[in-house]
Scaffold this motif. Structure first.
Motif, short mmCIF file in Angstrom:
data_model
loop_
_atom_site.label_atom_id
_atom_site.label_comp_id
_atom_site.label_asym_id
_atom_site.label_seq_id
_atom_site.Cartn_x
_atom_site.Cartn_y
_atom_site.Cartn_z
N TRP A 269 20.50 19.98 -29.38
CA TRP A 269 21.80 19.56 -29.89
C TRP A 269 22.81 19.31 -28.77
O TRP A 269 23.72 18.49 -28.92
CB TRP A 269 22.34 20.59 -30.87
N SER A 270 22.64 19.99 -27.65
CA SER A 270 23.53 19.74 -26.50
C SER A 270 23.38 18.30 -26.02
O SER A 270 24.37 17.60 -25.75
CB SER A 270 23.22 20.72 -25.37
N TRP A 271 22.14 17.83 -25.92
CA TRP A 271 21.90 16.46 -25.46
C TRP A 271 22.33 15.44 -26.50
O TRP A 271 22.87 14.37 -26.16
CB TRP A 271 20.43 16.28 -25.10
N ILE A 272 22.09 15.73 -27.77
CA ILE A 272 22.48 14.79 -28.83
C ILE A 272 24.00 14.65 -28.87
O ILE A 272 24.53 13.53 -28.96
CB ILE A 272 21.93 15.25 -30.19
N VAL A 273 24.70 15.78 -28.79
CA VAL A 273 26.17 15.73 -28.81
C VAL A 273 26.70 15.01 -27.58
O VAL A 273 27.65 14.22 -27.67
CB VAL A 273 26.74 17.16 -28.91
N LEU A 274 26.09 15.26 -26.43
CA LEU A 274 26.51 14.57 -25.20
C LEU A 274 26.37 13.06 -25.35
O LEU A 274 27.28 12.30 -24.98
CB LEU A 274 25.67 15.07 -24.02
N ALA A 275 25.25 12.62 -25.89
CA ALA A 275 25.03 11.18 -26.09
C ALA A 275 26.03 10.61 -27.09
O ALA A 275 26.56 9.51 -26.90
CB ALA A 275 23.60 10.93 -26.56
N MET A 276 26.30 11.36 -28.15
CA MET A 276 27.26 10.89 -29.15
C MET A 276 28.66 10.77 -28.55
O MET A 276 29.39 9.81 -28.82
CB MET A 276 27.29 11.85 -30.34
N LEU A 277 29.03 11.75 -27.73
CA LEU A 277 30.35 11.72 -27.10
C LEU A 277 30.48 10.58 -26.11
O LEU A 277 31.60 10.11 -25.84
CB LEU A 277 30.63 13.05 -26.39
N LEU A 278 29.38 10.12 -25.58
CA LEU A 278 29.42 8.99 -24.65
C LEU A 278 29.48 7.66 -25.39
O LEU A 278 30.23 6.76 -25.00
CB LEU A 278 28.18 9.03 -23.75
N VAL A 279 28.72 7.52 -26.48
CA VAL A 279 28.59 6.23 -27.15
C VAL A 279 29.68 6.01 -28.19
O VAL A 279 30.29 4.93 -28.26
CB VAL A 279 27.20 6.12 -27.82
N ALA A 280 29.97 7.03 -29.01
CA ALA A 280 30.83 6.83 -30.18
C ALA A 280 32.31 6.60 -29.84
O ALA A 280 32.93 5.69 -30.41
CB ALA A 280 30.68 8.01 -31.14
N PRO A 281 32.94 7.39 -28.95
CA PRO A 281 34.39 7.21 -28.74
C PRO A 281 34.80 5.81 -28.29
O PRO A 281 35.78 5.27 -28.85
CB PRO A 281 34.71 8.27 -27.68
N PRO A 282 34.14 5.16 -27.30
CA PRO A 282 34.57 3.80 -26.95
C PRO A 282 34.47 2.82 -28.11
O PRO A 282 35.37 1.99 -28.30
CB PRO A 282 33.60 3.43 -25.81
N LEU A 283 33.38 2.91 -28.90
CA LEU A 283 33.25 2.01 -30.05
C LEU A 283 34.32 2.32 -31.09
O LEU A 283 34.90 1.40 -31.70
CB LEU A 283 31.86 2.14 -30.67
#
Length: 515
Positions: A269-283
């Protein structure tokens, strides 16, 4: 022929002495070193982080997972400047994070311009792309191997080392090579976020030499230099990629965690959340920022509509031209393959993909030098932009249609011969119905790639000839962030909307085929 003529024009401006003089210049040596450095670091970060993210996604199935994977897919077709705007809206000096830091009395010291911004944008684009490819590789592992690993009592590390890593290792050369080439030839990202001479790549140096300095000789030499490097990289990567031996297996059911633990859950979940925080906010910021106080004002602006109509016109014609050329090339190659002339068919298909080793700015530069000998280049800007964009999309068309066209021909070519069906009549009456979805897919990918392209139009654009990406770049350059947000939202809706509509059509057809 078009590419060969452009390269011939480049060589006409580059003598041997001038080549050594230019490439030994300390500034251009620094540009070359920086191009390799930023591409290497971007690739290591993107692919290195994608491995644990892909593994975590293969183990965890949660509500919203499919939506997150669609977000990952959207970065593949997202116009570069739209992603850059989203990154600026989150990490820029006036972005969300800076505003939060200032609100709590702190000082935002992170500079988005220069190497930091380039790396951040490249990871934003390429981490989701690499994650999807690696996830497909992991999910292709037969379920029987995982069941055997469970019976043998293997832990997560042993499963990764003995089962997942061998599969990933076979696909990594392709993925690493592709991501490296995308970062090495990145133009719009570096032009928008580069921090001056210290953060300039070869591609940007070509643009500056021709557009601003009108130093055609230097531009030609740098273009040839970049093409030589790209060709060498492709050959180097191909050598390692050919060592793969295993075949692609069928898609399996979701992976089952036979030995799950709290520690494993926290890791995933640490890696999934990290990826989400990278991809989702700019979009998300593109969507949120695009609806502001001047949205209606921008949508009423004649400059916006001229740029939008030009973009739609160029994208439609370029995609149609790429699709036509791709179908003609593959029609010739499959005819040869049906005659068991595979050695002749492969060079025919290679003709359409050779453009991959010739960046679009190199082709544009050669075309500029070629046409200026005969006419006013800018009077033919529309023609040049359409043709170069079509050439850039051609490899994707060939990749999308190669197998469907060949399999259809193998199945029905005897029937075609018995009925005397050939040419356009055969295509309209028989092939169109069977190949409709692959053709739509190829056209849509070409359309999206063309509508978001900045590289070619940046060289040939003018006050009278503009597209949405160039218009967006001009707004960002003049710090009109609210207007840029509106244009970014429009580009996002067009590109991602087209891609999502295509995915839904393909999914419905697959579901209909099952039932």
């Amino acid at each position: 022929m078009f590419v060969s003529s452009a390269l011939w024009a480049l060589m006409g401006y580059a003598s041997v002495g001038d080549v050594f003089s230019t490439l030994s210049d300390p500034y251009y040596l620094h540009v070359t070193q920086f191009s390799f450095y930023q591409a290497t670091v971007s690739t290591v970060l993107s692919v290195g982080l994608a491995i644990p993210v892909a593994q975590a996604l293969s183990c965890r199935h949660f509500p919203g997972r499919a939506l997150f994977l669609k977000f990952c897919a959207s970065t593949l077709v997202l116009p570069v400047l739209v992603g850059v705007f989203g990154v600026l809206a989150v990490y820029g000096n006036q972005g969300v994070l800076a505003s939060l830091v200032h609100y709590w009395g702190g000082e935002w010291s992170f500079s988005i311009y220069g190497l930091n911004g380039i790396l951040l944008a490249h990871v934003f684009f390429n981490l989701p792309f690499a994650t999807r490819l690696l996830l497909q590789s992991i999910e292709g592992i037969p379920m029987e191997q995982r069941q055997l690993a469970s019976h043998l009592g293997m832990n997560r590390w042993q499963v990764f080392r003995l089962i997942e890593w061998p599969r990933l290792r076979e696909h990594l050369p392709h993925i690493v090579g592709l991501v490296f080439m995308l970062c090495f030839t990145s133009f719009a990202t570096v032009m928008a976020l580069g921090g001056g001479p210290k953060a300039t790549t070869i591609e940007l140096a070509i643009y500056q030499a021709i557009k601003f300095d009108f130093d055609l000789q230097t531009g030609a030499i740098l273009a040839l230099w970049q093409m030589v490097i790209c060709a060498g990289l492709v050959l180097f990567i191909h050598r390692f990629a050919r060592q793969t031996t295993s075949s692609v297996t069928h898609q399996t059911q979701p992976m089952v965690n036979y030995q799950d633990s709290l520690r494993a859950k926290l890791w995933d979940w640490s890696w999934i959340v990290l990826a989400m925080l990278l991809v989702a906010p700019p979009l998300a910021m593109v969507l949120i920022s695009g609806l502001n106080s001047i949205t209606w004002q921008v949508l009423q602006d004649n400059k916006f509509w001229q740029a939008l109509l030009s973009s739609l016109q160029i994208a439609t014609i370029s995609a149609s031209l790429a699709l036509l050329c791709g179908v003609l090339i593959l029609n010739s190659s499959r005819a040869l393959r049906l005659k068991q002339a595979n050695r002749v068919a492969e060079p025919v298909e290679l003709m359409g993909t050779i453009i991959l080793v010739t960046p679009s700015l190199v082709v544009s530069t050669g075309t500029f030098l070629l046409l200026r000998q005969f006419t006013d280049v800018f009077s033919l800007a529309l023609f040049v932009v359409i043709v170069v964009n079509a050439l850039m999309a051609l490899p994707y068309v060939i990749k999308s249609l190669n197998q469907p066209m060949l399999l259809h021909a193998k199945q029905y070519h005897l029937l075609w011969q018995s009925l005397g069906m050939r040419g356009v009549r055969r295509f309209l009456l028989m092939e169109w119905y069977a190949l409709r979805m692959p053709l739509i897919h190829a056209f849509s990918i070409s359309f999206v790639l063309s509508i978001g392209d900045l590289t070619v139009i940046a060289l040939f654009g003018s006050q009278n000839f503009n597209t949405l990406p160039l218009y967006l770049y001009q707004l960002l350059g003049s710090y009109q962030m609210e207007a840029a947000a509106v244009v970014s939202l429009v580009l996002l809706l067009i590109s991602v909307g087209t891609f999502s509509m295509l995915e839904n059509m393909l999914a419905r057809r697959a579901q209909d085929a099952k039932t």
